[in-house]
Every structure is written in C-alpha cells, then in structure tokens.
Design a protein around this motif. Sequence first.
Motif, PDB file in Angstrom:
ATOM      1  N   VAL A   1     -11.434   7.220   1.585  1.00 19.10           N
ATOM      2  CA  VAL A   1     -11.140   8.469   0.885  1.00 19.10           C
ATOM      3  C   VAL A   1      -9.865   8.359   0.061  1.00 19.10           C
ATOM      4  O   VAL A   1      -9.631   9.161  -0.846  1.00 19.10           O
ATOM      5  CB  VAL A   1     -11.042   9.657   1.869  1.00 19.10           C
ATOM      6  N   ILE A   2      -9.001   7.387   0.373  1.00 18.80           N
ATOM      7  CA  ILE A   2      -7.784   7.119  -0.397  1.00 18.80           C
ATOM      8  C   ILE A   2      -7.646   5.600  -0.544  1.00 18.80           C
ATOM      9  O   ILE A   2      -8.563   4.864  -0.264  1.00 18.80           O
ATOM     10  CB  ILE A   2      -6.521   7.717   0.276  1.00 18.80           C
ATOM     11  N   ARG A   3      -6.507   5.137  -1.038  1.00 22.20           N
ATOM     12  CA  ARG A   3      -6.172   3.726  -1.229  1.00 22.20           C
ATOM     13  C   ARG A   3      -7.144   3.036  -2.192  1.00 22.20           C
ATOM     14  O   ARG A   3      -7.579   1.917  -1.979  1.00 22.20           O
ATOM     15  CB  ARG A   3      -6.123   2.983   0.107  1.00 22.20           C
ATOM     16  N   SER A   4      -7.459   3.718  -3.281  1.00 20.42           N
ATOM     17  CA  SER A   4      -8.383   3.165  -4.275  1.00 20.42           C
ATOM     18  C   SER A   4      -7.831   1.896  -4.914  1.00 20.42           C
ATOM     19  O   SER A   4      -8.561   0.913  -5.096  1.00 20.42           O
ATOM     20  CB  SER A   4      -8.662   4.200  -5.364  1.00 20.42           C
TER      21      SER A   4
ATOM     22  N   ASP B   1      -7.465   9.155  -4.166  1.00 17.85           N
ATOM     23  CA  ASP B   1      -8.817   9.009  -4.706  1.00 17.85           C
ATOM     24  C   ASP B   1      -8.742   8.798  -6.218  1.00 17.85           C
ATOM     25  O   ASP B   1      -7.690   8.964  -6.837  1.00 17.85           O
ATOM     26  CB  ASP B   1      -9.651  10.254  -4.374  1.00 17.85           C
ATOM     27  N   VAL B   2      -9.870   8.438  -6.835  1.00 16.01           N
ATOM     28  CA  VAL B   2      -9.853   8.005  -8.235  1.00 16.01           C
ATOM     29  C   VAL B   2      -9.472   9.125  -9.200  1.00 16.01           C
ATOM     30  O   VAL B   2      -9.022   8.852 -10.323  1.00 16.01           O
ATOM     31  CB  VAL B   2     -11.202   7.386  -8.639  1.00 16.01           C
TER      32      VAL B   2
ATOM     33  N   THR C   1      -4.236 -13.543   1.291  1.00 17.92           N
ATOM     34  CA  THR C   1      -4.510 -12.419   2.178  1.00 17.92           C
ATOM     35  C   THR C   1      -5.266 -11.343   1.414  1.00 17.92           C
ATOM     36  O   THR C   1      -4.727 -10.723   0.494  1.00 17.92           O
ATOM     37  CB  THR C   1      -3.210 -11.823   2.751  1.00 17.92           C
ATOM     38  N   ALA C   2      -6.502 -11.160   1.782  1.00 21.55           N
ATOM     39  CA  ALA C   2      -7.331 -10.090   1.234  1.00 21.55           C
ATOM     40  C   ALA C   2      -7.251  -8.913   2.205  1.00 21.55           C
ATOM     41  O   ALA C   2      -6.202  -8.657   2.793  1.00 21.55           O
ATOM     42  CB  ALA C   2      -8.765 -10.564   1.028  1.00 21.55           C
ATOM     43  N   SER C   3      -8.340  -8.193   2.403  1.00 25.92           N
ATOM     44  CA  SER C   3      -8.368  -7.075   3.346  1.00 25.92           C
ATOM     45  C   SER C   3      -9.808  -6.624   3.489  1.00 25.92           C
ATOM     46  O   SER C   3     -10.620  -6.752   2.560  1.00 25.92           O
ATOM     47  CB  SER C   3      -7.508  -5.911   2.833  1.00 25.92           C
ATOM     48  N   MET C   4     -10.131  -6.045   4.634  1.00 28.50           N
ATOM     49  CA  MET C   4     -11.448  -5.435   4.781  1.00 28.50           C
ATOM     50  C   MET C   4     -11.608  -4.244   3.841  1.00 28.50           C
ATOM     51  O   MET C   4     -12.722  -3.836   3.542  1.00 28.50           O
ATOM     52  CB  MET C   4     -11.676  -5.019   6.235  1.00 28.50           C
ATOM     53  N   SER C   5     -10.498  -3.718   3.332  1.00 31.01           N
ATOM     54  CA  SER C   5     -10.571  -2.658   2.328  1.00 31.01           C
ATOM     55  C   SER C   5     -11.212  -3.143   1.042  1.00 31.01           C
ATOM     56  O   SER C   5     -11.668  -2.327   0.231  1.00 31.01           O
ATOM     57  CB  SER C   5      -9.168  -2.127   2.028  1.00 31.01           C
ATOM     58  N   GLY C   6     -11.259  -4.441   0.846  1.00 31.57           N
ATOM     59  CA  GLY C   6     -11.920  -5.008  -0.315  1.00 31.57           C
ATOM     60  C   GLY C   6     -13.429  -5.052  -0.187  1.00 31.57           C
ATOM     61  O   GLY C   6     -14.133  -5.374  -1.161  1.00 31.57           O
TER      62      GLY C   6
ATOM     63  N   THR D   1       0.864  -1.174   0.000  1.00 28.41           N
ATOM     64  CA  THR D   1       0.000   0.000   0.000  1.00 28.41           C
ATOM     65  C   THR D   1       0.901   1.224   0.000  1.00 28.41           C
ATOM     66  O   THR D   1       2.063   1.160   0.395  1.00 28.41           O
ATOM     67  CB  THR D   1      -0.940   0.006   1.216  1.00 28.41           C
ATOM     68  N   ASN D   2       0.364   2.349  -0.470  1.00 29.25           N
ATOM     69  CA  ASN D   2       1.146   3.580  -0.547  1.00 29.25           C
ATOM     70  C   ASN D   2       0.214   4.757  -0.316  1.00 29.25           C
ATOM     71  O   ASN D   2      -0.573   5.129  -1.196  1.00 29.25           O
ATOM     72  CB  ASN D   2       1.830   3.702  -1.918  1.00 29.25           C
TER      73      ASN D   2
END
Length: 266
Positions: free
Chosen positions: A153-156, A101-102, A143-148, A94-95
């Motif tokens: 607002v970021i990490r699209s 955002d998109v 390994t997935a993530s709850m972000s999936g 991640t960065n």
Amino acid sequence: MKRVHGKVALITGGASGIGLSTASLLAKEGAKVVIADFNTAGAKEAAAKINEEGGEASSIFLDASKEDSIKEAVDFTVKQYGTITVLFNNVGLTNLQKDLDVVNIDLDEWDRLMNVNLKSVLLGARFAIPHMIKAGGGSIINTASMSGFTGDVIRSAYGASKAAVVNLTKYTAAQYGKDNIRCNAIAPGLILTPAAKNNLTPEVLSIFEKYNALPYHGEADDIGYTALFLASDESKFITGQTIQVEGGHYIANPTVPDFKAFSEQA
C-alpha cells in the motif's frame, strides 16, 4: 576452513546490520574486507573489531548518492589490497513518511531512492568490473528485497527500485559472465536488524511471524551467510539469480494461516 581466502571484498553499508554481518563472516573466512558506510565511526569500529579478532579490514566513508564517493571506495579498496574480487552492493534506503502510494508519493523522494537504491548498484559494478577483469574474475552481490516481487500500500519507490535491482543483476551477469564475473542478488524478507528491532513493535512483528512458513524471524547472519556463499567459489556456477531469503513468508496463498486457524476451531 577459509571459504574466501585470498579474496578482497568491498561492502557498502557495512557498518551495521546485514552489511556488518557479511563483513565479519567474510573476514573470518579469509577475505580482506573494506567496510564503506556513511556512518564513519561505525565503519571504523567494525573494521577495528575484525582486526582485533584476527581478520583484515579497513574502512572508508561512503555517500552512496554520490558517484565520486562510490568510485573513491572502489579505488581505495584496490589501493589498500591490490585488487577487488567481491563487491557487495548493500546500501538501501526507505522512507515510510514520503514513499507512499503512486498518487501521493513525494516525487523528490522517488528520485532519491532510485539514485541510492538503484544507481549506486550500477555505479558500484561500473567501477569494480574493470578491476575484476584484471584480477581474472569476481563476484558481485546486490541486495534486492522481497518488495521487488510483491505489491504494497506504500513504499512504491522502494519496491520499484528493488525490482530494478533484480533485473540489473541479470543484465550485469549476462554482460560480464565471459569475463568470469558473476552477479547475483539476495532478496531479504523481514530481517531483525537493529533498525528493524528499534522501529517495529511486537504487534507488527507478530503479524509478520504469522505469515512466515517458519516459526521465527530472520537474523542478519541469515543474509550474511548467503552473501558468503555467493562470494565463495562454492557458487561458481550460479549467476544472474536472486536468492529469496524470507522464511517462506511469500510462498503460500495468504489465506492459508487463516484457514488453518479456522479448521482447528471447527
């Protein structure tokens, strides 16, 4: 009790955090383990410690952005221990500076994260599955993530890549289940790995804790034990699933903690 006795596991990103926890737990429970990581020194140190404690482990350099490196890690595992029956696709990037955002996201960063977070999962399975078929079956853990499952607002790119991992897990499970190969994913919430502890302030951690259903944060072993379960025959009738290990952070309406505090003041 040796819950994974006789199994051979390749763990990517195994030199620290979730990967290291999983490698250690699998080795303690009887598996032969290969730790693959970009951090060569860390991987060697982790394998050495496992061996000192009576387990059996080896290490290899891994660049998860390179197809040849992933294949080499799988081939090394088979050469070292005769087969591969567990694959833990754990590498992820991640960065926060470039993955925005998109509208503002760095498109090169989008491609980089898709390559490492998603394509490496595909390639790991691609190279391991033929060996698992020869072995009579196996377990692939991603390994997935709850972000999936949520928006931010970021990490699209990170969120999109992890959502794709969830669905790729289902496709892999559907395609190779008849070969006795299971594929499942783990979606961690905030886990207090060394990286999280070093990069998140107490103020930020308190915000996350406020919205957990449980009164504490997750540790690397919480994911490691879940991976151990999925690697073992205890989970032999579970496939195509993503287990959310996130302390109940996402189960409730986000206003619940605030309304609770409000009612206690009234």
